[in-house]
Scaffold this motif. Structure first.
Motif, short mmCIF file in Angstrom:
data_model
loop_
_atom_site.label_atom_id
_atom_site.label_comp_id
_atom_site.label_asym_id
_atom_site.label_seq_id
_atom_site.Cartn_x
_atom_site.Cartn_y
_atom_site.Cartn_z
N MET A 36 0.83 -1.20 0.00
CA MET A 36 0.00 0.00 0.00
C MET A 36 0.87 1.25 0.00
N ASP A 37 0.30 2.34 -0.49
CA ASP A 37 1.03 3.59 -0.65
C ASP A 37 1.51 4.12 0.70
N ALA A 38 2.79 4.46 0.79
CA ALA A 38 3.38 4.88 2.06
C ALA A 38 2.82 6.22 2.53
N THR A 39 2.61 7.14 1.61
CA THR A 39 2.06 8.45 2.00
C THR A 39 0.66 8.31 2.56
N LEU A 40 -0.16 7.50 1.89
CA LEU A 40 -1.50 7.24 2.40
C LEU A 40 -1.44 6.58 3.77
N ALA A 41 -0.53 5.63 3.93
CA ALA A 41 -0.42 4.92 5.20
C ALA A 41 -0.10 5.86 6.35
N VAL A 42 0.82 6.79 6.13
CA VAL A 42 1.19 7.74 7.18
C VAL A 42 0.00 8.59 7.58
N GLU A 43 -0.71 9.14 6.59
CA GLU A 43 -1.85 10.01 6.89
C GLU A 43 -2.99 9.22 7.52
#
Length: 573
Positions: free
Chosen positions: A247-254
């Protein structure tokens, strides 16, 4: 020409009309980045609502529509105004939150059915307060920006001492802001008072974009704490395995920031769109404050609990205050059926019947609670009612249904149905819905998606039996989404052994309405599901064709790598 309106959110705006007589869910129906309608089943698909006066009978489907509208408004991709035929609390709440917390607003009005028929796409209109006028010059759009909710409270609303203390800020700034939003919603609904709720379920934990996170962090900065036990809906990632899944890392952080914000306020780490499967599920007559459309419908209809179909963000306000407007399905008179649906007798049905019927009944009834008759002999399982309710909540906006001889309040309220409008559901109508849900043009298959809403223990038992001694085709991915709690139960019961030996994967915490590539394989032209809800949303969300069928058919296709695109025998003449 001028039309008199009921103003839900006051303001002034002008623009070209974009109108449809078909309701629309903003979640899964409109791209939150662009304002383009992506619902492949809607007549306005491909149109953009940005800067236009958007007219629909009402919203439908997901409670997350309020979140999508908030994102659109803050990105300046929202409509210039909203015109409804029926009061829509989900989308209106999105505007109320934008106004209360971010100083951005648009007019929201309701007009009569007769006046709604006068609207046509392309015509220029202006809305000022409670008037909609045709073909007048554009207004100064700066007038759309209003920073605060009204400070006066209608004398029609009876407030408790604690309500007044919260509004005065005596219990903290977070509860003050939450109560102000609740009062605004209560006034719109015509509620006379508030009532206590025993628990809340928050759908606003889905990460849609920066606005959803900013809303949560604004409350957290005010030292917000939930006043009642609170569970969280599915989030946008599998929190423990997002890297492994790709899964997308930026999405995961947010997404993790958003989930953590609500857990820091006191929410449980439940991460499920099926809170009715948890040990904390409410009982009959219990007033609760739930969002998530399928959960609301199941709680009201099958459990006999009492909740309105609360929009995202209002669920947070209810959790912070423990209070909800005394309106809608909290009250006996608003739980009565408004129409009767008679289902023709069908023999040899499989489990695809229930989501298919729910999908059709939701379209048929819209905002009205139905009494469904003719199913008494079928003795549906919990998983059948879950599938029916999720599909019903996708195409309709009613907060509950009754099934005579099945759901707990049906036999009693059936005494009121003698003079109700009546509709007949037959095999031909269900065949038409089958065609609408089966959008794949050819029989290839790249993914079987199961668990929308989250898989129950009962469904894991059935799946394990279907998978036993079999192995999926190497070119077909099979993925099940479920909650951590049910996953542990399935593991303990021994169901996961045969499912994983079959080659299926498991994802927890999130659900199919939040999943894209690479969980949906890049190579997959088509996916297959037994969920009417996902069959509706998937074409617009992941741009794939969909095969909809029973669970057994899904497993058979996963083994062969091809889908039999014919109708099931029970749908044939």
């Amino acid at each position: 020409m001028t039309i008199q309106c009921r103003s839900l959110v006051a303001g002034a705006a002008s623009g070209d009309l974009l109108v449809s007589d078909v309701a629309l869910s903003f979640w899964g129906g409109i791209d939150a980045d662009t304002g383009i309608i992506v619902d492949q089943h809607h007549p306005l698909k491909g149109e953009c609502i940005a800067g236009r006066v958007f007219g629909i009978p009402a919203g439908r489907g997901s409670c997350t529509g309020s979140g999508v509208l908030l994102e659109l408004l803050l990105r300046k991709r929202g409509p210039a105004a909203l015109v409804f035929q029926h009061v829509d609390q989900i989308l209106t709440l999105g505007v109320i939150v934008a106004k209360a917390m971010f100083g951005v607003s648009i007019p929201v009005v309701v007009i009569s059915s007769e006046d709604f028929r006068l609207l046509s796409s392309g015509r220029h209109v202006a809305i000022v307060g409670s008037e909609l006028s045709f073909d007048i010059p554009a207004l100064d759009t700066d007038r759309r920006h209003m920073a605060r909710l009204p400070t006066t409270i209608s004398s029609n609303i009876k407030l408790s001492l604690k309500d007044r203390a919260m509004l005065a800020g005596e219990i903290g700034l977070a509860s003050k802001l939450a109560m102000e939003i609740l009062v605004s919603m209560a006034e719109m609904q015509g509620a006379r008072s508030f009532l206590d709720v025993s628990q809340a379920h928050i759908d606003a934990c889905i990460y849609i974009g920066p606005a959803s996170l900013e809303f949560a962090e604004r409350f957290r900065s005010l030292d917000a704490r939930f006043a009642v036990p609170t569970t969280l809906n599915s989030i946008s990632i599998d929190q423990r395995r997002w890297r492994e899944i790709g899964m997308d890392a930026t999405l995961a952080v947010e997404a993790q920031k958003l989930a953590q914000a609500y857990m820091s306020m006191g929410a449980a780490m439940s991460f499920t769109c099926a809170p009715y499967l948890l040990d904390t599920a409410p009982t009959s007559g219990e007033n609760i404050g739930w969002a998530e459309s399928n959960a609301v419908v199941f709680a009201n209809s099958v459990l006999g609990a009492r909740t309105q179909k609360y929009p995202d963000f209002l669920d947070v306000c209810i959790a912070l205050t423990g209070r909800a407007p005394a309106a809608g399905c909290h009250l006996d008179e608003h739980r009565l059926p408004k129409l009767r649906v008679d289902v023709s007798s069908l023999s040899g049905i499989d489990d695809a019947f229930w989501p298919l019927l729910g999908y059709h009944v939701g379209k048929l009834t819209g905002p009205d609670i139905p009494m469904i008759c003719g199913l008494e002999h079928l003795e549906p399982h919990v998983s059948d009612l879950k599938a029916f309710g999720a599909a019903f909540a996708t195409t309709g906006s009613a907060p509950m249904f009754h099934i005579l001889g099945v759901t707990p309040e049906a036999d009693e309220v059936a005494k009121t149905t003698s003079n109700l409008p009546s509709y007949q559901v037959n095999r031909a109508q269900l065949r038409e819905c089958w065609k609408q849900l089966n959008t794949a043009k050819e029989p290839s298959l790249g993914l079987v998606s199961l668990g929308n809403p989250h898989f129950s223990l009962e469904e894991f038992e059935t799946l394990a039996a279907r998978c036993s001694t079999r192995r999926k085709h190497p070119d077909v991915a099979v993925v099940v989404t479920t909650s951590r709690a049910v996953c542990e139960q399935a593991l303990t019961a021994g169901y996961l052994d045969s499912i994983q030996a079959f080659g299926a994967g498991l994802i927890t915490d999130t659900c199919w309405c939040m999943l894209g590539e690479p969980v949906v394989p890049l190579r997959a032209k088509n996916i297959m599901t037994n969920s009417g809800k996902y069959a509706h949303y998937a074409p617009g969300m992941v741009m794939r064709g969909v095969h909809f069928a029973s669970l057994s058919s899904c497993i058979d296709a996963a083994c062969s790598g091809q889908v039999d695109q014919g109708l099931p025998a029970w749908l044939c003449d």
